[in-house]
Design a protein around this motif. Structure first.
Motif, PDB file in Angstrom:
ATOM      1  N   ASN A 167      33.202  36.877  39.467  1.00 34.35           N
ATOM      2  CA  ASN A 167      33.054  38.062  38.628  1.00 34.35           C
ATOM      3  C   ASN A 167      33.925  39.214  39.130  1.00 34.35           C
ATOM      4  O   ASN A 167      33.420  40.137  39.759  1.00 34.35           O
ATOM      5  CB  ASN A 167      31.580  38.506  38.592  1.00 34.35           C
ATOM      6  CG  ASN A 167      30.711  37.537  37.838  1.00 34.35           C
ATOM      7  OD1 ASN A 167      30.831  37.402  36.636  1.00 34.35           O
ATOM      8  ND2 ASN A 167      29.831  36.852  38.549  1.00 34.35           N
ATOM      9  N   PRO A 168      35.232  39.218  38.835  1.00 30.18           N
ATOM     10  CA  PRO A 168      36.053  40.353  39.243  1.00 30.18           C
ATOM     11  C   PRO A 168      35.850  41.588  38.370  1.00 30.18           C
ATOM     12  O   PRO A 168      36.472  42.611  38.604  1.00 30.18           O
ATOM     13  CB  PRO A 168      37.481  39.818  39.141  1.00 30.18           C
ATOM     14  CG  PRO A 168      37.394  38.726  38.131  1.00 30.18           C
ATOM     15  CD  PRO A 168      36.026  38.139  38.262  1.00 30.18           C
ATOM     16  N   PHE A 169      34.993  41.487  37.384  1.00 30.45           N
ATOM     17  CA  PHE A 169      34.556  42.640  36.612  1.00 30.45           C
ATOM     18  C   PHE A 169      33.224  42.297  35.969  1.00 30.45           C
ATOM     19  O   PHE A 169      32.812  41.143  35.921  1.00 30.45           O
ATOM     20  CB  PHE A 169      35.587  43.079  35.558  1.00 30.45           C
ATOM     21  CG  PHE A 169      35.959  42.027  34.558  1.00 30.45           C
ATOM     22  CD1 PHE A 169      35.209  41.851  33.397  1.00 30.45           C
ATOM     23  CD2 PHE A 169      37.065  41.228  34.761  1.00 30.45           C
ATOM     24  CE1 PHE A 169      35.555  40.890  32.471  1.00 30.45           C
ATOM     25  CE2 PHE A 169      37.420  40.259  33.833  1.00 30.45           C
ATOM     26  CZ  PHE A 169      36.664  40.093  32.681  1.00 30.45           C
ATOM     27  N   GLU A 203      45.264  38.525  31.996  1.00 32.07           N
ATOM     28  CA  GLU A 203      46.427  37.774  32.472  1.00 32.07           C
ATOM     29  C   GLU A 203      46.305  37.436  33.958  1.00 32.07           C
ATOM     30  O   GLU A 203      46.635  36.329  34.382  1.00 32.07           O
ATOM     31  CB  GLU A 203      47.706  38.567  32.196  1.00 32.07           C
ATOM     32  CG  GLU A 203      48.972  37.831  32.526  1.00 32.07           C
ATOM     33  CD  GLU A 203      49.181  36.553  31.727  1.00 32.07           C
ATOM     34  OE1 GLU A 203      49.778  35.606  32.291  1.00 32.07           O
ATOM     35  OE2 GLU A 203      48.767  36.481  30.572  1.00 32.07           O
ATOM     36  N   ARG A 204      45.821  38.387  34.757  1.00 30.87           N
ATOM     37  CA  ARG A 204      45.644  38.121  36.196  1.00 30.87           C
ATOM     38  C   ARG A 204      44.619  37.025  36.433  1.00 30.87           C
ATOM     39  O   ARG A 204      44.794  36.183  37.315  1.00 30.87           O
ATOM     40  CB  ARG A 204      45.230  39.394  36.933  1.00 30.87           C
ATOM     41  CG  ARG A 204      46.383  40.353  37.160  1.00 30.87           C
ATOM     42  CD  ARG A 204      45.966  41.578  37.942  1.00 30.87           C
ATOM     43  NE  ARG A 204      45.521  41.254  39.288  1.00 30.87           N
ATOM     44  CZ  ARG A 204      44.936  42.126  40.103  1.00 30.87           C
ATOM     45  NH1 ARG A 204      44.736  43.368  39.710  1.00 30.87           N
ATOM     46  NH2 ARG A 204      44.563  41.767  41.313  1.00 30.87           N
ATOM     47  N   VAL A 205      43.541  37.029  35.654  1.00 29.44           N
ATOM     48  CA  VAL A 205      42.529  35.973  35.789  1.00 29.44           C
ATOM     49  C   VAL A 205      43.152  34.615  35.496  1.00 29.44           C
ATOM     50  O   VAL A 205      42.979  33.658  36.267  1.00 29.44           O
ATOM     51  CB  VAL A 205      41.324  36.246  34.858  1.00 29.44           C
ATOM     52  CG1 VAL A 205      40.419  35.027  34.762  1.00 29.44           C
ATOM     53  CG2 VAL A 205      40.541  37.460  35.343  1.00 29.44           C
ATOM     54  N   ILE A 206      43.894  34.511  34.408  1.00 27.63           N
ATOM     55  CA  ILE A 206      44.540  33.244  34.050  1.00 27.63           C
ATOM     56  C   ILE A 206      45.514  32.822  35.151  1.00 27.63           C
ATOM     57  O   ILE A 206      45.600  31.645  35.500  1.00 27.63           O
ATOM     58  CB  ILE A 206      45.257  33.351  32.685  1.00 27.63           C
ATOM     59  CG1 ILE A 206      44.292  33.754  31.568  1.00 27.63           C
ATOM     60  CG2 ILE A 206      45.975  32.046  32.350  1.00 27.63           C
ATOM     61  CD1 ILE A 206      43.155  32.817  31.309  1.00 27.63           C
ATOM     62  N   GLN A 207      46.213  33.781  35.738  1.00 29.70           N
ATOM     63  CA  GLN A 207      47.158  33.457  36.815  1.00 29.70           C
ATOM     64  C   GLN A 207      46.430  32.907  38.038  1.00 29.70           C
ATOM     65  O   GLN A 207      46.876  31.939  38.655  1.00 29.70           O
ATOM     66  CB  GLN A 207      47.990  34.682  37.194  1.00 29.70           C
ATOM     67  CG  GLN A 207      49.080  34.369  38.203  1.00 29.70           C
ATOM     68  CD  GLN A 207      50.097  33.383  37.648  1.00 29.70           C
ATOM     69  OE1 GLN A 207      50.656  33.599  36.576  1.00 29.70           O
ATOM     70  NE2 GLN A 207      50.331  32.288  38.369  1.00 29.70           N
ATOM     71  N   VAL A 208      45.320  33.515  38.414  1.00 29.18           N
ATOM     72  CA  VAL A 208      44.548  33.005  39.560  1.00 29.18           C
ATOM     73  C   VAL A 208      44.062  31.589  39.273  1.00 29.18           C
ATOM     74  O   VAL A 208      44.115  30.712  40.150  1.00 29.18           O
ATOM     75  CB  VAL A 208      43.373  33.940  39.908  1.00 29.18           C
ATOM     76  CG1 VAL A 208      42.430  33.297  40.924  1.00 29.18           C
ATOM     77  CG2 VAL A 208      43.890  35.282  40.435  1.00 29.18           C
TER      78      VAL A 208
END
Length: 150
Positions: A14-16, A89-94
């Motif tokens: 959960n980064p947010f 986009e950052r979530v998909i990249q991780v």
């Protein structure tokens, strides 16, 4: 990877947090109950259920050295309109950067999920799903079928 061979143990990421009710399936939202203190969890969510970014947690999956089945967004919806596109986009990249893990992403907003997958196909370790709580929301499955995912 077949469902009978998914990695263990399970984890949440959960980064947010935060969300907005969009349908009948949101009526008894456990995440909102936790965030607003209705389940006795105190003040872990100082923004209650408004969007609260915890970008320091963005790389948490990279720290897990053994394969995990990770449920993304138990306290939010990745495709909620308030989540900034660069955060999505950052979530998909991780997810793409950690192929040893399988990520489950569930949404009640399949149109935004579809649009994201058209801009950038989802990596094979992302399991995309939609919530269909009643017949009125069955069309979400039709949108999910169009998502650019494995």
């Amino acid at each position: 990877m077949s469902p009978d061979r998914y990695p263990r143990p399970k984890a949440n990421w959960n980064p947010f947090s935060g969300c907005e009710k969009v349908s009948a399936g949101c009526r008894f939202c456990y995440a909102e109950a936790i965030a607003t203190g209705k389940r006795g969890c105190g003040s872990a969510f100082d923004q209650r259920f408004d969007l609260q970014l915890r970008l320091g947690r963005m790389d948490d999956p990279k720290r897990l050295t053994t394969p995990h089945l990770i449920f993304f967004g138990s306290m939010s919806d990745l495709f909620w309109e308030d989540v900034p596109p660069d955060v999505v986009e950052r979530v998909i990249q991780v997810i793409e950067d950690t192929p040893r893990h399988i990520f489950m992403v569930q949404t009640k907003r399949p149109e935004r999920m579809l649009a994201q997958s058209q801009r950038r196909p989802f990596p094979p370790n992302l399991w995309a799903g939609v919530t269909i709580e009643n017949q009125a929301n069955a069309a979400r499955l039709d949108v999910l079928r169009q998502v650019n995912a494995h």
